[in-house]
Design an enzyme around this catalytic site. Structure first.
Site, PDB file in Angstrom:
ATOM      1  N   HIS A   1      30.818  12.653  -1.120  1.00 54.65           N
ATOM      2  CA  HIS A   1      31.889  12.427  -0.082  1.00 54.65           C
ATOM      3  C   HIS A   1      32.352  13.012   1.227  1.00 54.65           C
ATOM      4  O   HIS A   1      32.555  14.497   1.255  1.00 54.65           O
ATOM      5  CB  HIS A   1      33.170  11.479  -0.873  1.00 54.65           C
ATOM      6  CG  HIS A   1      33.920  12.907  -1.983  1.00 54.65           C
ATOM      7  ND1 HIS A   1      33.422  12.897  -2.571  1.00 54.65           N
ATOM      8  CD2 HIS A   1      35.374  13.171  -0.865  1.00 54.65           C
ATOM      9  CE1 HIS A   1      34.156  14.398  -3.058  1.00 54.65           C
ATOM     10  NE2 HIS A   1      35.791  14.063  -2.172  1.00 54.65           N
TER      11      HIS A   1
ATOM     12  N   HIS B   1      34.281  17.679   6.141  1.00 53.96           N
ATOM     13  CA  HIS B   1      33.039  18.627   5.792  1.00 53.96           C
ATOM     14  C   HIS B   1      33.153  17.873   3.720  1.00 53.96           C
ATOM     15  O   HIS B   1      33.295  16.907   3.549  1.00 53.96           O
ATOM     16  CB  HIS B   1      34.274  20.062   4.409  1.00 53.96           C
ATOM     17  CG  HIS B   1      34.426  19.958   3.753  1.00 53.96           C
ATOM     18  ND1 HIS B   1      36.460  19.948   3.628  1.00 53.96           N
ATOM     19  CD2 HIS B   1      34.411  19.788   2.242  1.00 53.96           C
ATOM     20  CE1 HIS B   1      37.442  19.936   2.414  1.00 53.96           C
ATOM     21  NE2 HIS B   1      35.510  19.530   2.125  1.00 53.96           N
TER      22      HIS B   1
HETATM   23  O1  3AM Z   1      36.508  16.682  -0.592  1.00 56.69           O
HETATM   24  P1  3AM Z   1      36.295  18.246  -1.396  1.00 56.69           P
HETATM   25  O2  3AM Z   1      35.577  18.614  -2.204  1.00 56.69           O
HETATM   26  O3  3AM Z   1      36.805  18.907  -0.613  1.00 56.69           O
HETATM   27  O4  3AM Z   1      39.168  18.920  -3.681  1.00 56.69           O
HETATM   28  C1  3AM Z   1      38.609  17.701  -4.298  1.00 56.69           C
HETATM   29  C2  3AM Z   1      38.383  17.216  -3.445  1.00 56.69           C
HETATM   30  O5  3AM Z   1      37.789  17.779  -2.114  1.00 56.69           O
HETATM   31  C3  3AM Z   1      40.451  17.326  -3.863  1.00 56.69           C
HETATM   32  O6  3AM Z   1      40.210  16.202  -3.017  1.00 56.69           O
HETATM   33  C4  3AM Z   1      39.021  15.766  -2.584  1.00 56.69           C
HETATM   34  C5  3AM Z   1      38.591  14.659  -4.210  1.00 56.69           C
HETATM   35  O7  3AM Z   1      38.955  14.814  -4.952  1.00 56.69           O
HETATM   36  N1  3AM Z   1      41.674  17.909  -4.698  1.00 56.69           N
HETATM   37  C6  3AM Z   1      41.364  17.994  -5.527  1.00 56.69           C
HETATM   38  N2  3AM Z   1      42.528  18.103  -5.934  1.00 56.69           N
HETATM   39  C7  3AM Z   1      43.790  18.293  -4.722  1.00 56.69           C
HETATM   40  C8  3AM Z   1      45.034  19.009  -4.965  1.00 56.69           C
HETATM   41  N3  3AM Z   1      45.776  18.920  -6.231  1.00 56.69           N
HETATM   42  C9  3AM Z   1      42.759  18.068  -3.526  1.00 56.69           C
HETATM   43  N4  3AM Z   1      43.024  18.399  -2.515  1.00 56.69           N
HETATM   44  C10 3AM Z   1      44.280  18.443  -2.259  1.00 56.69           C
HETATM   45  N5  3AM Z   1      45.154  19.007  -3.439  1.00 56.69           N
END
Ligand code: 3AM
Length: 183
Positions: free
Chosen positions: A37, A121
């Site tokens: 996603h 990304h």
């Molecule tokens: O879309 P990406 O994969 O970059 O890493 C988690 C994922 O990012 C991020 O939110 C997206 C959906 O889960 N994520 C998880 N915990 C987080 C946090 N505490 C976070 N982003 C910011 N703060």
């Protein structure tokens, strides 16, 4: 409590294209293709009543459909370690505009502002246990990657349940993007 984030869901054809890049790096934890996603805004754990307010705020957003072009690969680093490997999205004013609208809507219902600059990304792998030279070789090998462009016609509120192997993401609500109707 609900763990939520706002993202663009990707069509199966695009997920399959991206999945074609995955593999070949010992220690990398590859994201399952069904989880790919593009995050617009991580929300985190919130109370159900607040989730209702978030839903209302997102539903009020008016933004236009656009073409999403995924291209190139890159890494995020923290404290000198490469944390993740991702496929990038080409700069796109409509995407930036949508992300700004989401951020504004969420701040209006009381969420603290996101401090990190938006860097669109699609995460391919978590890589803190992989060898940096393998990761750099991967980035070089796929730097010219360009996916087939896709039309984005909605954005999605996802819930996330943390699992041992991978998180389980569930699309909760889709919000349509609408082309402006000529007067
Ligand atoms: O879309 P990406 O994969 O970059 O890493 C988690 C994922 O990012 C991020 O939110 C997206 C959906 O889960 N994520 C998880 N915990 C987080 C946090 N505490 C976070 N982003 C910011 N703060």
């Amino acid at each position: 409590m609900l763990r939520l984030f706002v993202a663009l869901a990707l069509p199966a054809s695009l997920r399959a294209e991206i999945a074609g890049l995955a593999g070949g790096i010992p220690g990398a934890r590859w994201v399952p293709p069904e989880n790919y996603h593009l995050t617009l805004r991580f929300i985190g754990e919130i109370e159900p009543w607040r989730a209702q307010e978030v839903d209302d705020a997102l539903a009020a957003i008016r933004a236009r459909p656009f073409t999403l072009q995924l291209a190139g690969v890159g890494t995020f680093e923290k404290a000198g370690r490469i944390q993740s490997l991702w496929v990038g999205a080409e700069r796109n004013d409509a995407l930036t505009h949508l992300q700004t609208k989401v951020e504004t809507a969420l701040q209006r219902v009381g969420l603290a502002p996101e401090r990190k600059r938006f860097s669109p990304h699609v995460t391919l792998a978590r890589t803190d246990r992989a060898a940096p030279e393998k990761l750099m070789a991967f980035v070089q090998a796929y730097n010219l990657f360009r996916a087939t462009p896709v039309e984005v016609e909605h954005f999605t509120l996802f819930s996330s349940r943390l699992g041992k192997e991978a998180s389980v993401y569930t699309p909760e609500v889709d919000y349509d993007l609408v082309a402006r109707v000529a007067a």
